[in-house]
Design a protein around this motif. Structure first.
Motif, PDB file in Angstrom:
ATOM      1  N   PRO A   1     -92.019 -23.898 -45.199  1.00  0.00           N
ATOM      2  CA  PRO A   1     -90.537 -24.105 -45.007  1.00  0.00           C
ATOM      3  C   PRO A   1     -90.094 -23.777 -43.684  1.00  0.00           C
ATOM      4  N   LEU A   2     -90.611 -22.718 -43.111  1.00  0.00           N
ATOM      5  CA  LEU A   2     -90.285 -22.085 -41.772  1.00  0.00           C
ATOM      6  C   LEU A   2     -90.337 -23.311 -40.627  1.00  0.00           C
ATOM      7  N   ALA A   3     -91.804 -23.862 -40.753  1.00  0.00           N
ATOM      8  CA  ALA A   3     -92.246 -24.717 -39.850  1.00  0.00           C
ATOM      9  C   ALA A   3     -91.208 -25.934 -40.051  1.00  0.00           C
ATOM     10  N   LEU A   4     -90.768 -26.147 -41.148  1.00  0.00           N
ATOM     11  CA  LEU A   4     -89.907 -27.382 -41.292  1.00  0.00           C
ATOM     12  C   LEU A   4     -88.402 -27.149 -40.648  1.00  0.00           C
ATOM     13  N   LYS A   5     -88.100 -25.745 -41.037  1.00  0.00           N
ATOM     14  CA  LYS A   5     -86.819 -25.361 -40.418  1.00  0.00           C
ATOM     15  C   LYS A   5     -86.788 -25.450 -38.997  1.00  0.00           C
ATOM     16  N   ALA A   6     -88.116 -25.133 -38.284  1.00  0.00           N
ATOM     17  CA  ALA A   6     -88.255 -25.143 -36.801  1.00  0.00           C
ATOM     18  C   ALA A   6     -88.049 -26.368 -36.543  1.00  0.00           C
ATOM     19  N   LYS A   7     -88.648 -27.597 -37.012  1.00  0.00           N
ATOM     20  CA  LYS A   7     -88.603 -28.843 -36.798  1.00  0.00           C
ATOM     21  C   LYS A   7     -87.376 -29.443 -36.700  1.00  0.00           C
ATOM     22  N   ASN A   8     -86.642 -29.187 -37.717  1.00  0.00           N
ATOM     23  CA  ASN A   8     -85.439 -29.506 -37.818  1.00  0.00           C
ATOM     24  C   ASN A   8     -84.212 -29.086 -36.822  1.00  0.00           C
ATOM     25  N   LEU A   9     -84.329 -27.750 -36.473  1.00  0.00           N
ATOM     26  CA  LEU A   9     -83.750 -27.060 -35.598  1.00  0.00           C
ATOM     27  C   LEU A   9     -83.908 -27.633 -34.291  1.00  0.00           C
ATOM     28  N   ALA A  10     -85.256 -28.084 -34.005  1.00  0.00           N
ATOM     29  CA  ALA A  10     -85.618 -28.686 -32.567  1.00  0.00           C
ATOM     30  C   ALA A  10     -85.115 -30.124 -32.508  1.00  0.00           C
ATOM     31  N   ASN A  11     -84.941 -30.751 -33.732  1.00  0.00           N
ATOM     32  CA  ASN A  11     -84.489 -32.246 -33.608  1.00  0.00           C
ATOM     33  C   ASN A  11     -82.939 -32.213 -33.974  1.00  0.00           C
ATOM     34  N   THR A  12     -82.264 -31.226 -34.075  1.00  0.00           N
ATOM     35  CA  THR A  12     -80.781 -31.125 -34.340  1.00  0.00           C
ATOM     36  C   THR A  12     -80.012 -30.642 -33.124  1.00  0.00           C
TER      37      THR A  12
ATOM     38  N   ALA B   1     -92.401 -30.182 -24.825  1.00  0.00           N
ATOM     39  CA  ALA B   1     -93.658 -31.158 -25.350  1.00  0.00           C
ATOM     40  C   ALA B   1     -94.942 -30.288 -24.674  1.00  0.00           C
ATOM     41  N   ALA B   2     -95.789 -29.793 -25.445  1.00  0.00           N
ATOM     42  CA  ALA B   2     -97.277 -29.426 -25.126  1.00  0.00           C
ATOM     43  C   ALA B   2     -97.207 -28.341 -24.309  1.00  0.00           C
ATOM     44  N   GLN B   3     -96.049 -27.732 -24.072  1.00  0.00           N
ATOM     45  CA  GLN B   3     -96.188 -26.461 -23.286  1.00  0.00           C
ATOM     46  C   GLN B   3     -97.062 -25.255 -24.144  1.00  0.00           C
ATOM     47  N   LYS B   4     -97.617 -24.330 -23.616  1.00  0.00           N
ATOM     48  CA  LYS B   4     -98.310 -23.435 -24.161  1.00  0.00           C
ATOM     49  C   LYS B   4     -97.429 -22.517 -25.261  1.00  0.00           C
ATOM     50  N   GLY B   5     -97.634 -22.386 -26.408  1.00  0.00           N
ATOM     51  CA  GLY B   5     -96.703 -21.765 -27.336  1.00  0.00           C
ATOM     52  C   GLY B   5     -96.495 -20.355 -27.189  1.00  0.00           C
ATOM     53  N   LEU B   6     -97.573 -19.508 -26.541  1.00  0.00           N
ATOM     54  CA  LEU B   6     -97.207 -18.259 -26.275  1.00  0.00           C
ATOM     55  C   LEU B   6     -96.100 -18.080 -24.920  1.00  0.00           C
ATOM     56  N   TYR B   7     -96.058 -19.070 -24.169  1.00  0.00           N
ATOM     57  CA  TYR B   7     -95.225 -19.032 -23.049  1.00  0.00           C
ATOM     58  C   TYR B   7     -93.877 -19.449 -23.662  1.00  0.00           C
ATOM     59  N   LEU B   8     -93.688 -20.338 -24.451  1.00  0.00           N
ATOM     60  CA  LEU B   8     -92.470 -20.747 -24.926  1.00  0.00           C
ATOM     61  C   LEU B   8     -91.906 -19.310 -25.799  1.00  0.00           C
ATOM     62  N   GLU B   9     -92.631 -18.917 -26.572  1.00  0.00           N
ATOM     63  CA  GLU B   9     -92.313 -17.840 -27.267  1.00  0.00           C
ATOM     64  C   GLU B   9     -91.714 -16.680 -26.471  1.00  0.00           C
ATOM     65  N   LYS B  10     -92.387 -16.411 -25.550  1.00  0.00           N
ATOM     66  CA  LYS B  10     -92.056 -15.259 -24.623  1.00  0.00           C
ATOM     67  C   LYS B  10     -90.784 -15.538 -23.895  1.00  0.00           C
TER      68      LYS B  10
ATOM     69  N   ALA C   1     -92.137 -20.037 -34.731  1.00  0.00           N
ATOM     70  CA  ALA C   1     -92.308 -21.521 -35.277  1.00  0.00           C
ATOM     71  C   ALA C   1     -91.859 -22.541 -34.508  1.00  0.00           C
ATOM     72  N   LEU C   2     -90.745 -22.139 -33.711  1.00  0.00           N
ATOM     73  CA  LEU C   2     -90.292 -23.150 -32.726  1.00  0.00           C
ATOM     74  C   LEU C   2     -91.358 -23.474 -31.412  1.00  0.00           C
ATOM     75  N   ALA C   3     -91.974 -22.452 -31.117  1.00  0.00           N
ATOM     76  CA  ALA C   3     -92.951 -22.516 -30.039  1.00  0.00           C
ATOM     77  C   ALA C   3     -93.955 -23.287 -30.653  1.00  0.00           C
TER      78      ALA C   3
ATOM     79  N   TYR D   1     -93.227 -27.207 -30.536  1.00  0.00           N
ATOM     80  CA  TYR D   1     -93.248 -27.619 -29.063  1.00  0.00           C
ATOM     81  C   TYR D   1     -94.527 -27.768 -28.786  1.00  0.00           C
ATOM     82  N   ALA D   2     -95.751 -26.857 -29.012  1.00  0.00           N
ATOM     83  CA  ALA D   2     -96.911 -26.736 -28.439  1.00  0.00           C
ATOM     84  C   ALA D   2     -97.709 -27.880 -29.017  1.00  0.00           C
ATOM     85  N   ALA D   3     -97.432 -28.088 -30.172  1.00  0.00           N
ATOM     86  CA  ALA D   3     -98.088 -29.320 -30.878  1.00  0.00           C
ATOM     87  C   ALA D   3     -97.493 -30.752 -30.704  1.00  0.00           C
ATOM     88  N   GLN D   4     -96.841 -30.984 -29.771  1.00  0.00           N
ATOM     89  CA  GLN D   4     -96.070 -32.147 -29.388  1.00  0.00           C
ATOM     90  C   GLN D   4     -97.043 -32.965 -28.385  1.00  0.00           C
ATOM     91  N   SER D   5     -96.972 -34.081 -28.078  1.00  0.00           N
ATOM     92  CA  SER D   5     -97.662 -34.678 -27.034  1.00  0.00           C
ATOM     93  C   SER D   5     -97.189 -34.690 -25.822  1.00  0.00           C
TER      94      SER D   5
END
Length: 106
Positions: free
Chosen positions: A25-36, A57-66, A95-97, A100-104
């Protein structure tokens, strides 16, 4: 009393299943937040069409989180980003990081 091995395995793995159920559910909430919300500046799936805003998209997750934590905590100054992330807890930022890290790559 004897238990089938499958039953014992299921019982042993059930805490992992509970953790995965919470994470979904957290991953789904993050996806919904990203897309809204995030989509406005950072584009669909994190590919920005506005020159002033970076692709996520495709940025490193740890970088985005930081970076999101730095905006939220005031270590990095930008009034727009502060308003976007001020209410997010560490779990949602992570979850948001990951989203985005998983996107192409664009």
């Amino acid at each position: 009393m004897k238990f089938p091995i499958a039953w014992l395995a299921l019982c042993a793995l059930s805490p992992l299943g509970a953790a995965a159920a919470k994470a979904e559910p957290l991953a789904l909430k993050a996806k919904n937040l990203a897309n809204t919300l995030c989509v406005t500046c950072h584009g669909t799936n994190g590919v920005s069409v506005i020159e002033n805003y970076p692709n996520l998209a495709a940025q490193k997750g740890l970088y985005l989180e930081k970076q999101m934590k730095a905006f939220r905590d005031g270590d990095r100054k930008d009034p727009i980003m502060f308003n976007m992330v001020a209410s997010l807890d560490d779990a949602m930022i992570q979850a948001l990081a990951k989203y985005y890290a998983a996107q192409s790559r664009p």
